[in-house]
Design a protein around this motif. Structure first.
Motif, PDB file in Angstrom:
ATOM      1  N   PHE A 174      31.549  33.312  34.612  1.00  0.00           N
ATOM      2  CA  PHE A 174      32.849  33.579  34.002  1.00  0.00           C
ATOM      3  C   PHE A 174      32.620  34.866  33.209  1.00  0.00           C
ATOM      4  CE2 PHE A 174      32.672  28.923  34.326  1.00  0.00           C
ATOM      5  CZ  PHE A 174      33.861  28.654  34.965  1.00  0.00           C
ATOM      6  N   ASN A 175      32.441  34.747  31.908  1.00  0.00           N
ATOM      7  CA  ASN A 175      32.045  35.867  31.060  1.00  0.00           C
ATOM      8  C   ASN A 175      30.539  35.852  30.847  1.00  0.00           C
ATOM      9  OD1 ASN A 175      34.706  36.553  30.839  1.00  0.00           O
ATOM     10  ND2 ASN A 175      34.992  35.505  28.904  1.00  0.00           N
ATOM     11  N   ALA A 176      29.897  34.772  31.269  1.00  0.00           N
ATOM     12  CA  ALA A 176      28.445  34.605  31.197  1.00  0.00           C
ATOM     13  C   ALA A 176      28.046  33.647  32.312  1.00  0.00           C
ATOM     14  CB  ALA A 176      28.051  34.027  29.830  1.00  0.00           C
ATOM     15  N   GLU A 177      26.757  33.608  32.637  1.00  0.00           N
ATOM     16  CA  GLU A 177      26.287  32.727  33.697  1.00  0.00           C
ATOM     17  C   GLU A 177      26.357  31.275  33.264  1.00  0.00           C
ATOM     18  OE1 GLU A 177      22.450  33.674  35.208  1.00  0.00           O
ATOM     19  OE2 GLU A 177      22.856  35.814  35.147  1.00  0.00           O
ATOM     20  N   ASN A 178      26.680  30.411  34.213  1.00  0.00           N
ATOM     21  CA  ASN A 178      26.731  28.972  33.972  1.00  0.00           C
ATOM     22  C   ASN A 178      26.268  28.266  35.231  1.00  0.00           C
ATOM     23  OD1 ASN A 178      28.458  28.644  31.340  1.00  0.00           O
ATOM     24  ND2 ASN A 178      29.387  30.254  32.554  1.00  0.00           N
ATOM     25  N   THR A 179      25.485  27.206  35.074  1.00  0.00           N
ATOM     26  CA  THR A 179      25.110  26.372  36.209  1.00  0.00           C
ATOM     27  C   THR A 179      25.877  25.071  36.079  1.00  0.00           C
ATOM     28  OG1 THR A 179      22.915  27.354  36.361  1.00  0.00           O
ATOM     29  CG2 THR A 179      23.221  25.202  37.400  1.00  0.00           C
ATOM     30  N   ILE A 180      26.627  24.753  37.120  1.00  0.00           N
ATOM     31  CA  ILE A 180      27.479  23.568  37.099  1.00  0.00           C
ATOM     32  C   ILE A 180      27.093  22.674  38.262  1.00  0.00           C
ATOM     33  CG2 ILE A 180      29.859  22.740  37.329  1.00  0.00           C
ATOM     34  CD1 ILE A 180      30.731  25.409  36.057  1.00  0.00           C
TER      35      ILE A 180
END
Length: 103
Positions: free
Chosen positions: A22-28
């Motif tokens: 999004f505006n930063a990395e994320n692991t979902i």
């Protein structure tokens, strides 16, 4: 939430997890969504990895997708070098877990 989040990039991280930007990395972990006829095909790892970004979210060739605001509100989604603060919110997802405060 003061803005509508939009997925701009995604990368497969093994099993049914995607690193979502999004505006930063994320692991979902998408495993909880792999229920029902629309998501049945995604249970096959070869099909799950065929995701692409369309309309600001992660989408698959069969039309399955998860709304970006739902992904953004996933409790415990991990951001590189920073643990997100969980905070109860009247707009919490249906499953009753607290939504995330916007960064």
């Amino acid at each position: 939430m003061t803005f509508l989040p939009s997925v701009v990039q995604a990368e497969h991280r093994g099993d049914f997890r995607l690193r979502v930007v999004f505006n930063a990395e994320n692991t979902i972990d998408f495993a909880p969504w792999l229920e029902g006829p629309m998501f049945e095909a995604l249970k096959a790892p070869a099909f799950f990895t065929r995701y692409f970004i369309d309309g600001g979210t992660v989408t698959w060739p069969n039309g399955a997708d998860v709304a970006p605001e739902t992904l953004y509100a996933v409790p415990g989604r991990r951001r590189r070098n920073q643990r997100l603060q969980l905070q109860p919110n009247k707009f919490a997802p249906r499953h009753g877990r607290p939504a995330l405060e916007s960064p």
